[in-house]
Design a protein around this motif. Structure first.
Motif, PDB file in Angstrom:
ATOM      1  N   CYS A  16       0.836  -1.196   0.000  1.00 60.85           N
ATOM      2  CA  CYS A  16       0.000   0.000   0.000  1.00 60.85           C
ATOM      3  C   CYS A  16       0.876   1.253   0.000  1.00 60.85           C
ATOM      4  CB  CYS A  16      -0.922  -0.019   1.224  1.00 60.85           C
ATOM      5  SG  CYS A  16      -2.233   1.199   1.179  1.00 60.85           S
ATOM      6  N   LEU A  17       1.922   1.240   0.809  1.00 66.25           N
ATOM      7  CA  LEU A  17       2.825   2.402   0.870  1.00 66.25           C
ATOM      8  C   LEU A  17       3.476   2.653  -0.479  1.00 66.25           C
ATOM      9  CD1 LEU A  17       4.720   1.848   4.246  1.00 66.25           C
ATOM     10  CD2 LEU A  17       2.725   3.271   3.810  1.00 66.25           C
ATOM     11  N   LYS A  18       3.945   1.577  -1.098  1.00 63.51           N
ATOM     12  CA  LYS A  18       4.675   1.728  -2.353  1.00 63.51           C
ATOM     13  C   LYS A  18       3.772   2.126  -3.515  1.00 63.51           C
ATOM     14  CE  LYS A  18       8.369  -1.403  -1.000  1.00 63.51           C
ATOM     15  NZ  LYS A  18       8.940  -2.737  -1.123  1.00 63.51           N
ATOM     16  N   SER A  19       2.520   1.671  -3.499  1.00 62.85           N
ATOM     17  CA  SER A  19       1.655   1.931  -4.656  1.00 62.85           C
ATOM     18  C   SER A  19       0.804   3.188  -4.512  1.00 62.85           C
ATOM     19  CB  SER A  19       0.757   0.727  -4.934  1.00 62.85           C
ATOM     20  OG  SER A  19      -0.122   0.508  -3.858  1.00 62.85           O
ATOM     21  N   ILE A  20       0.441   3.578  -3.303  1.00 64.57           N
ATOM     22  CA  ILE A  20      -0.472   4.706  -3.127  1.00 64.57           C
ATOM     23  C   ILE A  20       0.241   5.971  -2.665  1.00 64.57           C
ATOM     24  CG2 ILE A  20      -2.469   5.578  -1.849  1.00 64.57           C
ATOM     25  CD1 ILE A  20      -3.421   2.703  -1.571  1.00 64.57           C
ATOM     26  N   ALA A  21       1.148   5.828  -1.703  1.00 61.78           N
ATOM     27  CA  ALA A  21       1.672   6.995  -0.996  1.00 61.78           C
ATOM     28  C   ALA A  21       2.710   7.778  -1.789  1.00 61.78           C
ATOM     29  CB  ALA A  21       2.268   6.562   0.337  1.00 61.78           C
ATOM     30  N   ASP A  22       2.521   9.080  -1.858  1.00 60.03           N
ATOM     31  CA  ASP A  22       3.552   9.988  -2.357  1.00 60.03           C
ATOM     32  C   ASP A  22       4.407  10.459  -1.183  1.00 60.03           C
ATOM     33  OD1 ASP A  22       2.692   9.923  -5.041  1.00 60.03           O
ATOM     34  OD2 ASP A  22       1.124  11.383  -4.593  1.00 60.03           O
ATOM     35  N   ASP A  23       3.770  10.557   0.001  1.00 59.03           N
ATOM     36  CA  ASP A  23       4.439  10.996   1.221  1.00 59.03           C
ATOM     37  C   ASP A  23       4.112  10.030   2.345  1.00 59.03           C
ATOM     38  OD1 ASP A  23       5.451  13.684   0.302  1.00 59.03           O
ATOM     39  OD2 ASP A  23       3.305  13.971  -0.032  1.00 59.03           O
ATOM     40  N   ILE A  24       5.009   9.969   3.320  1.00 62.58           N
ATOM     41  CA  ILE A  24       4.810   9.127   4.495  1.00 62.58           C
ATOM     42  C   ILE A  24       4.993   9.975   5.744  1.00 62.58           C
ATOM     43  CG2 ILE A  24       5.791   7.223   5.858  1.00 62.58           C
ATOM     44  CD1 ILE A  24       6.534   5.832   3.251  1.00 62.58           C
ATOM     45  N   VAL A  25       4.111   9.749   6.719  1.00 55.77           N
ATOM     46  CA  VAL A  25       4.239  10.351   8.042  1.00 55.77           C
ATOM     47  C   VAL A  25       4.315   9.194   9.026  1.00 55.77           C
ATOM     48  CG1 VAL A  25       3.129  11.800   9.780  1.00 55.77           C
ATOM     49  CG2 VAL A  25       2.925  12.407   7.354  1.00 55.77           C
ATOM     50  N   PHE A  26       5.449   9.101   9.751  1.00 57.20           N
ATOM     51  CA  PHE A  26       5.660   8.032  10.723  1.00 57.20           C
ATOM     52  C   PHE A  26       5.408   8.576  12.123  1.00 57.20           C
ATOM     53  CE2 PHE A  26       8.768   5.829  13.581  1.00 57.20           C
ATOM     54  CZ  PHE A  26       8.115   4.617  13.641  1.00 57.20           C
ATOM     55  N   LEU A  27       4.462   7.938  12.827  1.00 53.15           N
ATOM     56  CA  LEU A  27       4.121   8.349  14.187  1.00 53.15           C
ATOM     57  C   LEU A  27       4.594   7.308  15.189  1.00 53.15           C
ATOM     58  CD1 LEU A  27       1.299   9.142  12.313  1.00 53.15           C
ATOM     59  CD2 LEU A  27       1.043  10.448  14.399  1.00 53.15           C
ATOM     60  N   ASP A  28       4.972   7.792  16.361  1.00 56.52           N
ATOM     61  CA  ASP A  28       5.348   6.902  17.446  1.00 56.52           C
ATOM     62  C   ASP A  28       4.986   7.609  18.751  1.00 56.52           C
ATOM     63  OD1 ASP A  28       6.392   4.636  18.701  1.00 56.52           O
ATOM     64  OD2 ASP A  28       8.418   5.459  18.785  1.00 56.52           O
ATOM     65  N   GLY A  29       4.163   6.960  19.564  1.00 55.73           N
ATOM     66  CA  GLY A  29       3.770   7.553  20.834  1.00 55.73           C
ATOM     67  C   GLY A  29       3.018   8.865  20.698  1.00 55.73           C
ATOM     68  N   GLY A  30       2.234   9.002  19.626  1.00 58.57           N
ATOM     69  CA  GLY A  30       1.442  10.210  19.428  1.00 58.57           C
ATOM     70  C   GLY A  30       2.223  11.389  18.873  1.00 58.57           C
ATOM     71  N   VAL A  31       3.455  11.146  18.444  1.00 55.38           N
ATOM     72  CA  VAL A  31       4.324  12.210  17.932  1.00 55.38           C
ATOM     73  C   VAL A  31       4.752  11.854  16.511  1.00 55.38           C
ATOM     74  CG1 VAL A  31       6.551  13.374  18.264  1.00 55.38           C
ATOM     75  CG2 VAL A  31       5.178  12.719  20.248  1.00 55.38           C
ATOM     76  N   ILE A  32       4.801  12.855  15.645  1.00 52.18           N
ATOM     77  CA  ILE A  32       5.344  12.642  14.304  1.00 52.18           C
ATOM     78  C   ILE A  32       6.864  12.589  14.443  1.00 52.18           C
ATOM     79  CG2 ILE A  32       5.643  13.599  11.988  1.00 52.18           C
ATOM     80  CD1 ILE A  32       2.827  14.832  12.289  1.00 52.18           C
ATOM     81  N   VAL A  33       7.415  11.402  14.177  1.00 53.24           N
ATOM     82  CA  VAL A  33       8.853  11.188  14.334  1.00 53.24           C
ATOM     83  C   VAL A  33       9.596  11.520  13.050  1.00 53.24           C
ATOM     84  CG1 VAL A  33      10.626   9.429  14.809  1.00 53.24           C
ATOM     85  CG2 VAL A  33       8.490   9.434  16.099  1.00 53.24           C
ATOM     86  N   GLU A  34       8.967  11.178  11.917  1.00 55.86           N
ATOM     87  CA  GLU A  34       9.622  11.402  10.638  1.00 55.86           C
ATOM     88  C   GLU A  34       8.561  11.573   9.560  1.00 55.86           C
ATOM     89  OE1 GLU A  34      13.333   9.377   8.146  1.00 55.86           O
ATOM     90  OE2 GLU A  34      12.794   8.603  10.130  1.00 55.86           O
ATOM     91  N   ALA A  35       8.809  12.469   8.635  1.00 56.22           N
ATOM     92  CA  ALA A  35       7.884  12.697   7.522  1.00 56.22           C
ATOM     93  C   ALA A  35       8.695  13.101   6.297  1.00 56.22           C
ATOM     94  CB  ALA A  35       6.875  13.790   7.869  1.00 56.22           C
ATOM     95  N   GLY A  36       8.215  12.659   5.136  1.00 56.42           N
ATOM     96  CA  GLY A  36       8.900  13.008   3.905  1.00 56.42           C
ATOM     97  C   GLY A  36       8.330  12.253   2.733  1.00 56.42           C
ATOM     98  N   SER A  37       9.016  12.331   1.608  1.00 57.93           N
ATOM     99  CA  SER A  37       8.538  11.639   0.411  1.00 57.93           C
ATOM    100  C   SER A  37       8.606  10.136   0.644  1.00 57.93           C
ATOM    101  CB  SER A  37       9.372  12.022  -0.808  1.00 57.93           C
ATOM    102  OG  SER A  37      10.618  11.364  -0.777  1.00 57.93           O
TER     103      SER A  37
END
Length: 198
Positions: free
Chosen positions: A157-178
């Motif tokens: 799903c990530l590879k086919s749909i997403a242009d961007d990714i937002v990674f959350l951990d413990g209610g915090v955005i840890v990393e975001a980008g293309s």
């Protein structure tokens, strides 16, 4: 955009905040075109049990889009056919399997043609063939300007749909980008560990 993270990391909470279903305790949430029509597919995607499969798609068309019953039935049938549910049109929605119910829920959301889609694990109950077909459909919608924010644990799903990714951990955005950049080179140990476990 894909929201990813372990269970309990805040993905669904963020999706609900984007939809305006919950209010953040501080700050604000902005996503997609302002005032855009919104479609939300909840992770608990149960159909309306008192309605037939056809009426589960027809009712939103008539109530939200103000479509006539005859035109709405025609449209609803075409959406059911797209998701291989046409043969079940007159059955109770509760008679469907988990994957069929998920496809029905998608048909119910997509038939309204929203400009923005919020999808919480849209393919989790589907077999791999249907998951691939839905991913292709969502990619086509995104390519035609529909803003899609999806919660997913699936790498496909990530590879086919997403242009961007937002990674959350413990209610915090840890990393975001293309998506391409983060999939190729995650910057944080948490995201590297998440991808290694996927």
């Amino acid at each position: 955009t894909a929201l990813i993270g372990t269970n309990g990391s805040g993905k669904t909470t963020l999706l609900r905040a984007i939809a305006g279903l919950i209010r953040p305790t501080s700050g604000c949430v902005e996503a997609g075109p302002r005032g855009a029509s919104l479609g939300f597919l909840f992770q608990e995607h149960e159909p309306w049990p008192h309605l037939s499969v056809l009426d589960n798609v027809l009712v939103p068309l008539c109530l939200v889009r103000k479509t006539s019953r005859d035109k709405g039935a025609e449209l609803a049938k075409s959406w059911l056919e797209l998701f291989a549910l046409g043969q079940f049109a007159s059955r109770r929605a509760t008679d469907l399997s988990g994957g069929q119910k998920q496809r029905l829920a998608l048909a119910r959301v997509l038939c309204l043609r929203p400009a923005m889609l919020l999808l919480d694990e849209p393919t989790s109950a589907m077999d791999f063939r249907w998951a691939l077909q839905v991913q292709r459909l969502l990619r086509r919608l995104a390519d035609h300007g529909v803003c899609i924010i999806v919660v997913s644990h699936g790498m496909g799903c990530l590879k086919s749909i997403a242009d961007d990714i937002v990674f959350l951990d413990g209610g915090v955005i840890v990393e975001a980008g293309s998506a391409a950049g983060l999939l190729a080179s995650p910057q944080t140990p948490e995201l590297r560990e998440f991808f290694a476990a996927a």
